[in-house]
Design an enzyme around this catalytic site. Structure first.
Site, PDB file in Angstrom:
ATOM      1  N   ARG A 105      -6.928  -0.534   1.129  1.00 54.78           N
ATOM      2  CA  ARG A 105      -6.181  -0.291   2.375  1.00 54.78           C
ATOM      3  C   ARG A 105      -6.316   1.172   2.792  1.00 54.78           C
ATOM      4  NH1 ARG A 105       0.456  -1.042   2.529  1.00 54.78           N
ATOM      5  NH2 ARG A 105       0.827  -0.265   4.629  1.00 54.78           N
ATOM      6  N   ASN A 158       5.656   5.684  -4.696  1.00 55.81           N
ATOM      7  CA  ASN A 158       5.349   4.252  -4.589  1.00 55.81           C
ATOM      8  C   ASN A 158       4.003   3.956  -3.936  1.00 55.81           C
ATOM      9  OD1 ASN A 158       6.242   4.915  -2.036  1.00 55.81           O
ATOM     10  ND2 ASN A 158       7.545   3.125  -1.787  1.00 55.81           N
ATOM     11  N   TYR A 159       3.499   4.883  -3.138  1.00 55.40           N
ATOM     12  CA  TYR A 159       2.134   4.765  -2.594  1.00 55.40           C
ATOM     13  C   TYR A 159       1.465   6.132  -2.674  1.00 55.40           C
ATOM     14  CZ  TYR A 159       3.223   0.232  -0.348  1.00 55.40           C
ATOM     15  OH  TYR A 159       3.562  -1.066  -0.087  1.00 55.40           O
ATOM     16  N   ASP A 219      10.478  24.005  -2.819  1.00 58.45           N
ATOM     17  CA  ASP A 219      10.991  24.805  -1.694  1.00 58.45           C
ATOM     18  C   ASP A 219       9.982  25.851  -1.250  1.00 58.45           C
ATOM     19  OD1 ASP A 219      13.321  23.444  -1.552  1.00 58.45           O
ATOM     20  OD2 ASP A 219      14.591  25.032  -2.410  1.00 58.45           O
ATOM     21  N   GLU A 253       9.741  10.282   6.641  1.00 55.18           N
ATOM     22  CA  GLU A 253      10.107   8.886   6.465  1.00 55.18           C
ATOM     23  C   GLU A 253      10.888   8.809   5.167  1.00 55.18           C
ATOM     24  OE1 GLU A 253      10.164   5.325   4.853  1.00 55.18           O
ATOM     25  OE2 GLU A 253       7.998   5.580   4.895  1.00 55.18           O
ATOM     26  N   CYS A 287      10.056   1.335   0.687  1.00 56.35           N
ATOM     27  CA  CYS A 287      11.068   1.753   1.651  1.00 56.35           C
ATOM     28  C   CYS A 287      11.369   0.623   2.625  1.00 56.35           C
ATOM     29  CB  CYS A 287      10.613   3.006   2.381  1.00 56.35           C
ATOM     30  SG  CYS A 287       9.012   2.818   3.119  1.00 56.35           S
ATOM     31  N   GLU A 380      20.694   2.000  -1.599  1.00 56.96           N
ATOM     32  CA  GLU A 380      19.331   1.509  -1.749  1.00 56.96           C
ATOM     33  C   GLU A 380      18.969   1.484  -3.229  1.00 56.96           C
ATOM     34  OE1 GLU A 380      16.610   4.419  -0.175  1.00 56.96           O
ATOM     35  OE2 GLU A 380      15.149   2.890   0.359  1.00 56.96           O
TER      36      GLU A 380
HETATM   37  O1  G3H Z   1       7.638   2.692   0.850  1.00 61.56           O
HETATM   38  C1  G3H Z   1       7.403   2.877   2.030  1.00 61.56           C
HETATM   39  C2  G3H Z   1       6.182   2.373   2.647  1.00 61.56           C
HETATM   40  O2  G3H Z   1       5.910   3.072   3.824  1.00 61.56           O
HETATM   41  C3  G3H Z   1       6.251   0.890   2.893  1.00 61.56           C
HETATM   42  O3  G3H Z   1       5.006   0.400   3.157  1.00 61.56           O
HETATM   43  O4  G3H Z   1       5.627  -1.824   4.093  1.00 61.56           O
HETATM   44  O5  G3H Z   1       3.299  -1.328   3.384  1.00 61.56           O
HETATM   45  O6  G3H Z   1       5.098  -1.605   1.693  1.00 61.56           O
HETATM   46  P1  G3H Z   1       4.743  -1.167   3.081  1.00 61.56           P
END
Ligand code: G3H
Length: 478
Positions: A105, A158-159, A219, A253, A287, A380
Site C-alpha cells: 500500500r 501502528n503504521y 520537543d 491526526e 485510529c 480509546e
Molecule cells: O491509525 C490510523 C490510521 O490512519 C488508520 O488507517 O483506516 O487504513 O487503518 P486505516
C-alpha cells in the site's frame, strides 16, 4: 557491528556520538529485539541544517524528475516488502499478511503521490484586476505553489511505514526536504523503508531519519526553528506539539472514538462483519477502529449474538502465525486496556466473553450494556475491546457521538439513504461511512478529524497542497 541500527543523515548511515541506544521490545516475546541509535540534539541540529541546504537545490530539480525518483523509490519499496514486513511483525506484532499489505500500500501511495503531484503542481492561476471594484485591467497576477522548506514527519507505531510515506512522498514531490522521526516500535521498519529511498538515489541530505528518545529530542525537533512544517500522527502528544510549535503549518491526526450507529432496518450480517473487522483488525490498534457500537435496542440482542459468533472465530496468538488478534504494542498499553475493562466490570457491563490476558496478548472482548458512566464509553482502548451501548432512538446515538472530545470518523448502518445522509450531517466527525466501518483509505480520499482528533486534512491531494504555499507575481501594466 554492535547490533545497533544506524540513523540516516546526509546520505549516510551513522552511529550516534551519544554512544547510547534505545531498545525495541518485541511485543510478543517482550524481549529486546532490535536497538536503534539514541541521537543527540547536536545531531538533530546537523540534520536540519543539511535538510535546509538540500531543499534549496531539490526545489530547482524539474517536477517530472522529482516524480521519476519517487516512482523508483516506490518500486524498490515493493521489492523489499518481505524484509520490511518482517520488521513490522517483530516490532509491532502486526499480523504477517497485514504487514506485507502495509508495505505494498505504501509503494502504491508513493507512486500515486508522484502522479498527483505532477498534475496539481503543474498548474497555477492567472488573475486579472478589473473584477474587483475600482480596478482597471492593469494588473495580471500569476500564482504557483512553492515548497515550505523542511518538513518534519512523525508517524505512529501502528503504521510506521505507511503513515511515514504518506508524509514523505507529498513533502518531496512538492519540493520540500524531509526529516523523519519514526516511532520507537517500528523504527527499524522505517529505517529499512528509508533505505529504499536511499537506493532510489535522492540527493544527499534531502531525506534523513533520526531515532532516539522522545524525552531527549522530541520537543527539540518539534520546536526547532529550522522546521517549516510538522505532519504528525499519534495520540495526545499531538496536542502538546500544537501548543509548543512555532508559526508553521501543522497537520495532525490524533485519537478517535469512532461510533457505529445501527438503525433497526440495517442488514445485521453486514453490520456484524464490519464491527468485527472494524473493531478487531490489528487488535483494535487503529485510529479508525470502531470504538463504540450504538445500536437500537430492538435489534441489539440479535446483533450481539451475530458479533459473538464471529468473535469466537478470531484466532489469537503470535503475528508470525498471522493470527487475527496479536499482542498489543507495549505492556503499558495492555495495562491501560485492562484498566478500562476492570472499570466496566465494576460498573456492571455484560461480558460477552471471558476476559483473558497473557503478557501483552489480550483476547477479543465485547462488552454489552455499557453505560455512559463507564470510562470505556468515552476513552480509546487501542486494543481488542469493544463496548456496545444500547440506544432507544437515533438522536441518542448522535448525541453520544457528538459528546465525545474526538471527531475522527463514524459510521451508520441503514437501508434508508435519506436517513443515512441526515445522520451523517448531524455527526460531528471528519468522515462518516455509510454501511461500512471507518477507514482512512483509499489513500487519496481526504482524511481529517474534528475537535481533538486533528488539524487540517490528509489524503494525498490535501497533503501535497498543505505542504506548499501560494506564491504570486503581479505584472503591473502601464
Ligand atoms: O491509525 C490510523 C490510521 O490512519 C488508520 O488507517 O483506516 O487504513 O487503518 P486505516
Amino acid at each position: 557491528g554492535d547490533g545497533v541500527y544506524k540513523f540516516y543523515s546526509d546520505g549516510e548511515w551513522r552511529k550516534s556520538s551519544s554512544g547510547k541506544s534505545v531498545p525495541i521490545i518485541n511485543p510478543t516475546t517482550r524481549k529486546t529485539h532490535f536497538k536503534v541509535q539514541a541521537c543527540s540534539q547536536e545531531e538533530v541540529n546537523k540534520i536540519i541544517e543539511t535538510a535546509k541546504i538540500a531543499q534549496k537545490s531539490w526545489a530547482k530539480i524539474p517536477l517530472w524528475k522529482r516524480a521519476e525518483l519517487l516512482h523508483k523509490a516506490a518500486a524498490i519499496l515493493k521489492e523489499h516488502k518481505a524484509p520490511i514486513a518482517e520488521c513490522l511483525v517483530k516490532e509491532i506484532a502486526k499480523p504477517a499478511k497485514d504487514a506485507v499489505t502495509e508495505v505494498v500500500r505504501s509503494g502504491d501511495l508513493v507512486s500515486y503521490c508522484a502522479e498527483e503531484g505532477v498534475r496539481i503542481l503543474g498548474e497555477g492561476k492567472f488573475l486579472v484586476s478589473d473584477s474587483f471594484p475600482g480596478n482597471e485591467r492593469t494588473k495580471y497576477c500569476l500564482t504557483s505553489k512553492i515548497p515550505l522548506g523542511v518538513v518534519l514527519a512523525i508517524p505512529p507505531f501502528n503504521y510506521p511505514v505507511n503513515l511515514a510515506v504518506s508524509k514523505i512522498a507529498p513533502a518531496l514531490i512538492a519540493g520540500n526536504s524531509l526529516v523523519l522521526k519514526p516511532p520507537t516500535q517500528g523504527a527499524v521498519a522505517a529505517l529499512h523503508m528509508i533505505h529504499c529511498f536511499h537506493l532510489a538515489g535522492f540527493p544527499k541530505g534531502l531525506i534523513s531519519c533520526v531515532t532516539g528518545k522522545g524525552s531527549e529530542i522530541g520537543d527539540f525537533l518539534t520546536m526547532h526553528p529550522g522546521v517549516n512544517c510538522i505532519s504528525f500522527t499519534g495520540g495526545d502528544t499531538g496536542i502538546a506539539i500544537s501548543k509548543k510549535a512555532g508559526m508553521i503549518p501543522l497537520q495532525m491526526e490524533l485519537g478517535g472514538k469512532d461510533a457505529c450507529i445501527i438503525l433497526e432496518d440495517a442488514d445485521l450480517d453486514l453490520v456484524a462483519a464490519n464491527i468485527v473487522k472494524g473493531g478487531f483488525s490489528y487488535s483494535g490498534q487503529r485510529c479508525t477502529a470502531v470504538k463504540v457500537v450504538l445500536v437500537m435496542d430492538s435489534v441489539a440482542d440479535v446483533l450481539v449474538e451475530k458479533v459473538k459468533a464471529k468473535v469466537v472465530k478470531l484466532t489469537v496468538g503470535p503475528p508470525e502465525d498471522d493470527c487475527d488478534i496479536t499482542p498489543v504494542v507495549t505492556e503499558s498499553s495492555a495495562n491501560f486496556i485492562e484498566g478500562l475493562v476492570m472499570d466496566a466490570k465494576h460498573k456492571g457491563a455484560t461480558f460477552c466473553q471471558e476476559y483473558k490476558r497473557e503478557g501483552n496478548l489480550i483476547w477479543p472482548l465485547l462488552l454489552d450494556n455499557v453505560r455512559p458512566d463507564m470510562r470505556i464509553a468515552w476513552e480509546e482502548p487501542f486494543g481488542p475491546v469493544l463496548p456496545v451501548i444500547r440506544i432507544n432512538c437515533v438522536e441518542e446515538g448522535i448525541h453520544h457521538c457528538n459528546a465525545s472530545n474526538f471527531g475522527l470518523q463514524g459510521c451508520v448502518f441503514t437501508k434508508d439513504i435519506n436517513k443515512a445522509i441526515l445522520i451523517s450531517d448531524a455527526m460531528e466527525t471528519g468522515t462518516v461511512q455509510i454501511n461500512a466501518a471507518p477507514a482512512r483509505g483509499p489513500d487519496h480520499f481526504p482524511f481529517q478529524g474534528l475537535k481533538d482528533s486533528g488539524i487540517g486534512s490528509q489524503g494525498i491531494t490535501n497533503s501535497i497542497n498543505m505542504m506548499t504555499k501560494v506564491k504570486s507575481t503581479v505584472i503591473n501594466l502601464p
